[in-house]
Design a protein around this motif. Structure first.
Motif, short mmCIF file in Angstrom:
data_model
loop_
_atom_site.label_atom_id
_atom_site.label_comp_id
_atom_site.label_asym_id
_atom_site.label_seq_id
_atom_site.Cartn_x
_atom_site.Cartn_y
_atom_site.Cartn_z
N ALA A 1 3.51 -22.63 -14.50
CA ALA A 1 2.74 -21.58 -15.16
C ALA A 1 2.04 -20.69 -14.12
CB ALA A 1 1.72 -22.19 -16.11
N LEU A 2 1.56 -21.30 -13.06
CA LEU A 2 0.90 -20.54 -12.01
C LEU A 2 1.89 -19.64 -11.28
CD1 LEU A 2 -1.29 -23.45 -10.57
CD2 LEU A 2 -2.10 -21.55 -11.97
N GLU A 3 3.10 -20.14 -11.01
CA GLU A 3 4.13 -19.33 -10.35
C GLU A 3 4.45 -18.09 -11.20
OE1 GLU A 3 5.71 -19.35 -7.57
OE2 GLU A 3 5.56 -21.36 -6.71
N ILE A 4 4.58 -18.31 -12.51
CA ILE A 4 4.91 -17.20 -13.40
C ILE A 4 3.77 -16.18 -13.42
CG2 ILE A 4 5.25 -16.59 -15.83
CD1 ILE A 4 6.77 -19.29 -16.10
N ALA A 5 2.53 -16.69 -13.52
CA ALA A 5 1.38 -15.79 -13.55
C ALA A 5 1.25 -15.00 -12.26
CB ALA A 5 0.11 -16.59 -13.81
N ALA A 6 1.46 -15.67 -11.11
CA ALA A 6 1.37 -14.98 -9.82
C ALA A 6 2.41 -13.87 -9.72
CB ALA A 6 1.55 -15.99 -8.69
N ALA A 7 3.65 -14.17 -10.12
CA ALA A 7 4.70 -13.15 -10.07
C ALA A 7 4.39 -12.00 -11.01
CB ALA A 7 6.05 -13.78 -10.43
N VAL B 1 1.45 -10.89 -12.05
CA VAL B 1 0.37 -10.06 -11.51
C VAL B 1 0.91 -9.18 -10.39
CG1 VAL B 1 -1.79 -10.11 -10.20
CG2 VAL B 1 -1.52 -11.59 -12.20
N GLU B 2 1.76 -9.76 -9.51
CA GLU B 2 2.33 -8.98 -8.41
C GLU B 2 3.13 -7.79 -8.91
OE1 GLU B 2 4.62 -11.70 -6.12
OE2 GLU B 2 2.96 -12.29 -4.82
N GLU B 3 3.82 -7.98 -10.04
CA GLU B 3 4.72 -6.95 -10.54
C GLU B 3 4.07 -6.07 -11.61
OE1 GLU B 3 8.41 -8.72 -11.70
OE2 GLU B 3 8.51 -9.99 -9.93
N SER B 4 2.77 -6.22 -11.82
CA SER B 4 2.07 -5.43 -12.84
C SER B 4 0.89 -4.70 -12.20
CB SER B 4 1.58 -6.35 -13.98
OG SER B 4 2.64 -7.10 -14.52
N PRO B 5 1.12 -3.54 -11.60
CA PRO B 5 0.04 -2.82 -10.91
C PRO B 5 -1.14 -2.56 -11.83
CG PRO B 5 2.18 -1.82 -10.46
CD PRO B 5 2.41 -2.84 -11.54
N GLY B 6 -2.34 -2.83 -11.29
CA GLY B 6 -3.55 -2.56 -12.04
C GLY B 6 -3.97 -3.65 -13.00
N LEU B 7 -3.11 -4.66 -13.21
CA LEU B 7 -3.46 -5.73 -14.15
C LEU B 7 -4.50 -6.67 -13.56
CD1 LEU B 7 -2.92 -7.23 -16.86
CD2 LEU B 7 -1.14 -8.51 -15.68
N GLY B 8 -4.19 -7.27 -12.42
CA GLY B 8 -5.12 -8.18 -11.77
C GLY B 8 -5.24 -9.50 -12.52
N PHE B 9 -5.90 -10.44 -11.88
CA PHE B 9 -6.07 -11.77 -12.49
C PHE B 9 -6.99 -11.69 -13.70
CE2 PHE B 9 -5.13 -12.76 -7.97
CZ PHE B 9 -3.92 -13.40 -8.19
N ALA B 10 -8.03 -10.84 -13.62
CA ALA B 10 -8.95 -10.73 -14.75
C ALA B 10 -8.23 -10.18 -15.98
CB ALA B 10 -10.13 -9.83 -14.37
N GLY B 11 -7.39 -9.17 -15.78
CA GLY B 11 -6.66 -8.59 -16.90
C GLY B 11 -5.70 -9.58 -17.53
N LEU B 12 -4.99 -10.33 -16.70
CA LEU B 12 -4.06 -11.32 -17.24
C LEU B 12 -4.81 -12.43 -17.95
CD1 LEU B 12 -1.21 -12.30 -17.64
CD2 LEU B 12 -1.29 -13.37 -15.38
N ALA B 13 -5.93 -12.89 -17.37
CA ALA B 13 -6.72 -13.95 -18.03
C ALA B 13 -7.17 -13.50 -19.40
CB ALA B 13 -7.91 -14.32 -17.15
N LEU B 14 -7.61 -12.24 -19.52
CA LEU B 14 -8.05 -11.72 -20.81
C LEU B 14 -6.90 -11.66 -21.80
CD1 LEU B 14 -10.34 -10.47 -22.48
CD2 LEU B 14 -9.70 -8.23 -21.55
N ALA B 15 -5.73 -11.23 -21.33
CA ALA B 15 -4.57 -11.15 -22.22
C ALA B 15 -4.16 -12.53 -22.73
CB ALA B 15 -3.40 -10.50 -21.48
N ALA C 1 5.38 -18.50 -21.76
CA ALA C 1 6.80 -18.45 -22.10
C ALA C 1 7.29 -17.01 -22.16
CB ALA C 1 7.04 -19.16 -23.43
N ALA C 2 6.47 -16.12 -22.73
CA ALA C 2 6.86 -14.71 -22.83
C ALA C 2 6.99 -14.08 -21.45
CB ALA C 2 5.83 -13.95 -23.67
N MET C 3 6.03 -14.35 -20.57
CA MET C 3 6.12 -13.82 -19.19
C MET C 3 7.31 -14.42 -18.46
SD MET C 3 2.19 -13.59 -17.80
CE MET C 3 1.81 -15.31 -18.12
N GLY C 4 7.58 -15.70 -18.72
CA GLY C 4 8.63 -16.40 -18.00
C GLY C 4 10.02 -15.86 -18.25
#
Length: 871
Positions: free
Chosen positions: A364-370, A372-386, A397-400
Motif C-alpha cells: 500500500a505504501l509503494e502504491i501511495a508513493a508512486a 504522489v510522485e505522479e500526481s503534481p500538487g497532490l502531496g501526502f496531505a492531499g492523498l491522506a484526505l482523499a 485498490a483503485a490507485m493500484g
C-alpha cells in the motif's frame, strides 16, 4: 596448469571463414562482461602469433570452438584444440565448449562433448544466455561486507546460475535487516524457510498478510546472500507452476535437462540429486498456494535451501516459519517518501499520518508513493484526505490499477483481489468472526469477547468443540489474522476495512459486540464488581472504535453508553485527560438525545465532566457544571432522588478543592440523608457520603469529629465490597491521615501500608492512587522521626504523579513541598529550597494566592529559606 586467476574467460577458436560470426560473438560477450581472447583484436600488431596463441590458451578458462566444415579442415584449429585436450582428454573441467555454427560432420574427438546449436539466428539467441552464464567467472568468496545485523549490499557479480526474475531494490530497500539475517540463520543450519507464525525447525517459510512484502524480502535475500550459493539461485512462481514444470525450469537454469517421459517423482528426485552436486543452492517457492501440500516439493538434501513465501500460517510440515509483519512507523515513512524527507513539517506529518492510515503495509505504501510522485500538487496531505473520505482498501485498490505488473518483486497491486482470495477460501464461521471483528479496532481482540459477542450464533460445547476458536484458527491459517500465545486474534486495519466492505450486513454482530463490551466494562462499577481494571485494557480500544463509529453514524444513544463507560474506565485508571475527551463526547450525545431540554442524562454527563475537570486541577471550571447538574437532577427527578445525592457529593468535593469547606458541609449532610433514606444505611454510596463528610470536617479543623464517619465508611465498604477492594484502600488512607493529624502516626502507619498494598495489587504500581499512598506513608514516617525512610517514597510518588498527571498538577506541587520539608529535616535545606520554590509557584498558578495549600507551602518555603541561609 593454474586456472585460479585466468586473464580470459574464453579463447575463441574459429576458422577465418567464420571470422564475422566470431567477431559478433566477441563484441557481444565483451559488452556483457565476459573477457575473451579474439586473435584479430587480442594479438598486437607485429607480435609473434604462435607463442601468443599458446600463452592465451594457457591463460583462458574455456576454449570456445566455432564448429564448421572450414574449422574441421583448419590447421590452426588443430593447434588450438590440441592444447586443452592434452591437459584434459575427457574434458572433465569443461574447457572445450563447442558451438555448432555451420553444417559439418562432427569430429570424432568432439562427439562425446555436448555442443550448443547456433546454426540459425533464433537458435543462437536461445543459446546465448547459457554461453554467457558459463563463461562469466563464478563468484569469489563471501565478501567482507556481509556483516551480521546489516543489510548486505547487492553484489556486483551474481552467481553463475542465477534465475530470479526480479531486480533488487538496492538502496530503496527499507529496513528488514533483522529479518534477512533471521532467514539466513534459519536456512543454513536447516534447509527450508517459510516466511509466517510459529517456528518449529527444519525448513523455513516466510508467511504473512498479502501485501506485507514477503516476495520482495525473498528477492532481496536471493540477491544479497547469493554469494553463499555457488550451486545457484532459482525462482519458482509456485501459485501458477505445476511441480514437474517447476522442476524442469530449475533444471534448465542449472544447465542440465531432465529426461522426458520419466514419472514426476523420479524427475524430482533426479533434480535434487543433480542440484546437490553443484554445491549450496537456493530455491525460492514464491506465493505458495494456501491449500496445497508443501511436503512433495521439499528437497531431501541439506545442500539445497528452500525459501517459501505464502499467506498461510500453518504449513503442515516441519518448517521454520518466519512471520513477516508490517514496517515500523519510521521505516514506513522512509518507504513512502523514497528516503527523501518532505520539504515542510506539514508534509512530513502528513506522510507519517498517511503511512499510519495505510497500516504501514509495504504494498500500500509503494502504491501511495508512486501515486504522489505522479500526481503534481497532490502531496501526502492531499492523498491522506482523499483516502480518509473513502474505504482505504478500496482507495489503494483503485490507485493500484495504474501499477499492475510494475511493483517491485512482482507484487499484486489489487489489495481487494488479494484479500478476497483468502476470504473466499475461509469457512462461513471464519467470515462471521472476521465480520464481527471488522467493527472493532485494529488491536488484539480477546477471544472471550468474541465468544460473548457471537454466543447467539456460535456457542461452544467445550474447549474441543469451540467454533469461535476454530474460526479464528482458519483466519490465522490464511494470514487474515495473527494470534498471540493465548489465541487472541489481531487483524490489519486494511483487512478490517475489507471485511466491512464485503460483509456489510453485520449490524447484528456490531450490536452484539457493543453489548458484550458494555457488559464487561460496566462490571467494574457494580457493587461487588471486579476489583481491578486490568482485564479491560484489551477491551477499551475496541470500545473507543465502536464509539467513534457511532458518532460518525449519529447513533447518539450508542455513543452515550460507550463514551460513558470509556470515561469511567479512564477515571478509574487515573487518566484524567483521556477521561475528559470521552465525558465531553457523552455530554454532546445526551444533549442531542434530550433535544435541548436537559434531563437526567444531561445531569449525569455534566457531573461526569465536572469530576474530570476537578481531577485535572480545574475546580473553578467544574463548579458551574455541577451546579447545573444538581439543578437539572432536582427538577427532573425530585429533590430526594439518589442521583441528586451524587451531585451534592460531587459539588461538595469541588467546593473543598476551592477551599470552601463550610459551603460543602451542608451539601454532604443532605446527600447522606438522601442516600440513607433511599438506599439504606449499609449501601456503599452511603460510605462515600461518610468519607467525604469526614474529609470536610478535617478541612474545617475538626479531625476528631472525622474519625467516627470514617470508621463507619470502612465497615460498610469491607462488608459490601470485601477487604481488598480499592474503595477500602481509600477509606484506610483517609483514616490514616486523620490519625496522623491527631498526632497518632504509629496508629496511622499500618493503615496506610495496607492501603498501599491493596492499591498496588488492584491498580498497578504506576497508578496515581498508589502515588498518594506513597506520599501519605512518607509523611507518617516523617512524623515518626524517620525522614531518611520517607525521602525515597516521596521521590517515587513524584515520578508517578508527573507521569500520570503532568508536571504542572497541584498534586505534583504537594509532592515537591513534602520532599522539601523532609530534606530540610535532614539538614539539606539548600537542596530543599528550589523544590519549595517550585511548589509555591505551581500551587499559586493552579489554586490562586489565597488557597490554604498555597499559604501552607509559602510558610514552609520561608522556613526552608531561613534554614538555607544559616548553612
Amino acid at each position: 596448469m593454474d586456472f585460479k586467476e585466468p586473464r580470459y574467460d574464453a579463447f575463441l577458436s574459429y576458422s577465418s571463414a567464420d571470422a564475422a560470426f566470431a567477431r559478433s560473438l566477441f563484441e557481444r560477450l565483451r559488452q556483457d562482461g565476459a573477457s575473451c581472447f579474439f586473435a584479430e583484436e587480442s594479438i598486437p600488431w607485429g607480435e609473434n602469433i604462435p607463442p601468443s596463441i599458446e600463452e592465451a590458451l594457457d591463460a583462458s578458462r574455456h576454449v570456445v570452438i566455432l564448429l564448421s566444415s572450414n574449422y574441421v579442415k583448419s590447421g590452426w584449429a588443430l593447434i588450438e584444440r590440441s592444447s586443452p585436450m592434452m591437459d584434459d582428454p575427457a574434458n572433465l573441467e569443461r574447457r572445450l565448449l563447442p558451438l555448432f555454427v555451420r553444417d559439418c560432420e562432427i569430429p570424432r574427438f568432439l562427439k562425446p562433448i555436448k555442443y550448443l546449436d547456433c546454426r540459425t539466428r533464433k537458435k543462437f539467441e536461445e543459446a546465448y544466455p547459457k554461453i554467457l552464464a558459463t563463461l562469466r567467472p563464478p563468484p569469489g568468496p563471501v565478501p567482507v561486507t556481509l556483516v551480521r545485523g546489516v543489510v548486505p549490499p547487492v553484489p556486483d557479480r551474481l552467481p553463475e546460475r542465477f534465475d530470479v526474475p526480479f531486480r533488487s531494490l538496492g538502496d530503496r530497500f527499507v529496513g528488514r535487516a533483522g529479518l534477512l539475517w533471521e532467514i539466513h540463520d534459519s536456512l543454513f543450519p536447516g534447509r527450508v524457510v517459510a516466511v509466517t507464525g510459529a517456528s518449529p525447525h527444519g525448513f523455513t517459510s516466510l508467511e504473512g498478510l498479502a501485501g506485507v512484502g514477503k516476495s520482495q524480502i525473498a528477492v532481496e535475500y536471493a540477491h544479497r546472500f547469493s554469494p553463499l550459493y555457488s550451486g545457484g539461485v532459482y525462482w519458482v512462481r509456485a501459485e501458477s507452476t505445476p511441480r514437474l514444470a517447476a522442476a524442469r525450469r530449475i533444471a534448465r537454469a542449472a544447465d542440465f535437462k531432465l529426461p522426458r517421459g520419466d514419472p514426476e517423482d523420479l524427475s524430482i528426485r533426479l533434480l535434487w540429486n543433480r542440484l546437490a552436486a553443484l554445491g549450496p543452492s537456493l530455491v525460492v517457492l514464491d506465493n505458495f498456494p494456501e491449500d496445497q501440500a508443501l511436503e512433495p516439493w521439499l528437497p531431501p538434501s541439506g545442500a539445497i535451501h528452500m525459501l517459501v513465501t505464502t499467506r498461510r500460517r500453518r504449513a503442515g510440515f516441519s518448517a521454520r516459519m518466519i512471520d513477516v509483519g508490517v514496517l515500523s512507523p519510521d521505516e514506513a515513512v522512509r518507504l513512502i517518501t523514497r528516503g527523501n524527507p518532505p520539504p515542510t513539517e506539514e508534509e512530513q506529518r502528513a506522510a507519517a499520518e498517511l503511512a499510519a492510515r495505510l497500516g504501514f503495509l509495504p504494498v500500500a505504501l509503494e502504491i501511495a508513493a508512486a501515486f504522489v510522485e505522479e500526481s503534481p500538487g497532490l502531496g501526502f496531505a492531499g492523498l491522506a484526505l482523499a483516502i480518509e473520505r473513502r474505504n482505504a482498501t478500496e482507495a489503494v485498490a483503485a490507485m493500484g490499477q495504474k501499477y499492475r505488473g510494475t511493483l517491485p518483486g512482482g507484487r499484486e497491486p489489487d489489495i481487494l483481489a488479494l484479500f478476497d482470495e483468502s476470504w473466499r477460501a475461509c469457512s462461513p464461521a471464519a467470515r462471521t468472526v472476521l465480520g464481527s471483528m471488522s467493527f472493532l479496532a485494529p488491536e488484539r481482540v480477546p477471544l472471550d469477547l468474541l465468544r460473548e459477542s457471537l454466543a447467539g450464533a456460535m456457542r461452544a460445547r467445550d474447549a474441543i468443540d469451540d467454533p469461535v476458536s476454530a474460526a479464528v484458527g482458519d483466519l490465522a491459517g490464511r494470514s487474515l489474522v495473527a494470534c498471540d500465545a493465548a489465541g487472541n486474534p489481531l487483524a490489519h486495519r486494511l483487512v478490517l476495512e475489507f471485511a466491512r466492505h464485503v460483509a456489510p450486513s453485520q449490524e447484528g454482530a456490531r450490536r452484539a459486540a457493543e453489548a458484550a463490551i458494555l457488559k464487561s466494562m460496566n462490571s467494574i462499577f457494580d457493587p461487588g464488581g471486579r476489583e481491578t481494571t486490568e482485564p479491560l485494557k484489551s477491551i477499551v480500544p475496541h470500545a473507543e472504535a465502536l464509539a467513534s463509529r457511532a458518532k460518525e453514524e449519529r447513533r447518539w444513544t450508542d455513543l452515550d453508553d460507550l463514551a460513558t463507560a470509556i470515561h469511567r474506565y479512564h477515571v478509574e485508571t487515573g487518566l484524567a485527560a483521556a477521561a475528559e475527551r470521552w465525558s465531553r463526547e457523552a455530554l454532546g450525545a445526551v444533549q442531542v438525545i434530550e433535544g435541548g431540554v436537559p434531563g437526567p442524562k444531561t445531569a449525569r454527563a455534566l457531573s461526569n465532566l465536572a469530576l474530570v475537570l476537578k481531577d485535572l486541577a480545574r475546580p473553578a471550571d467544574a463548579r458551574p457544571l455541577l451546579e447545573q447538574a444538581l439543578a437539572t437532577a432536582e427538577k427532573a427527578l425530585g429533590p430526594e432522588h439518589p442521583s441528586v445525592g451524587i451531585d451534592l457529593n460531587n459539588l461538595a468535593m469541588v467546593l473543598l478543592d476551592l477551599a470552601c469547606p463550610a459551603e460543602a458541609l451542608p451539601l454532604l449532610k443532605r446527600a447522606l440523608s438522601i442516600d440513607e433514606k433511599a438506599l439504606g444505611r449499609e449501601h456503599p454510596k452511603v460510605a462515600v457520603d461518610l468519607a467525604n463528610l469526614a474529609m470536610t470536617l478535617t478541612a474545617l479543623g475538626c479531625p476528631a469529629d472525622a474519625l467516627p464517619p470514617l470508621e463507619r465508611a470502612l465497615a460498610i465498604d469491607q462488608k459490601a465490597l470485601g477487604p481488598e477492594h480499592p474503595k477500602v484502600a481509600v477509606d484506610l488512607g483517609n483514616r490514616a491521615m486523620v490519625l496522623k493529624d491527631l498526632g497518632r502516626p504509629a496508629d496511622a502507619l499500618p493503615l496506610v501500608e495496607r492501603a498501599l498494598d491493596i492499591h498496588k495489587k488492584a491498580l498497578g504500581a504506576e497508578h496515581p492512587k498508589v502515588g498518594v499512598d506513597l506520599g501519605n506513608r512518607a509523611m507518617v514516617l516523617k512524623d515518626l522521626g524517620r525522614p531518611a525512610d520517607a525521602l525515597p517514597l516521596l521521590q517515587q510518588a513524584l515520578g508517578i504523579h508527573k507521569k500520570a498527571l503532568g508536571a504542572e498538577h497541584p498534586t505534583v506541587a504537594i509532592d515537591l513541598n513534602n520532599m522539601a520539608t523532609v530534606l530540610a529535616e535532614l539538614s539539606r535545606a539548600r537542596e530543599a529550597l528550589p523544590l519549595a520554590e517550585r511548589a509555591v509557584a505551581l500551587l499559586e498558578a493552579s489554586l490562586g494566592p489565597d488557597h490554604p495549600d498555597v499559604r501552607m507551602a509559602r510558610k514552609n518555603l520561608e522556613a526552608i529559606r531561613q534554614a538555607a541561609e544559616k548553612v
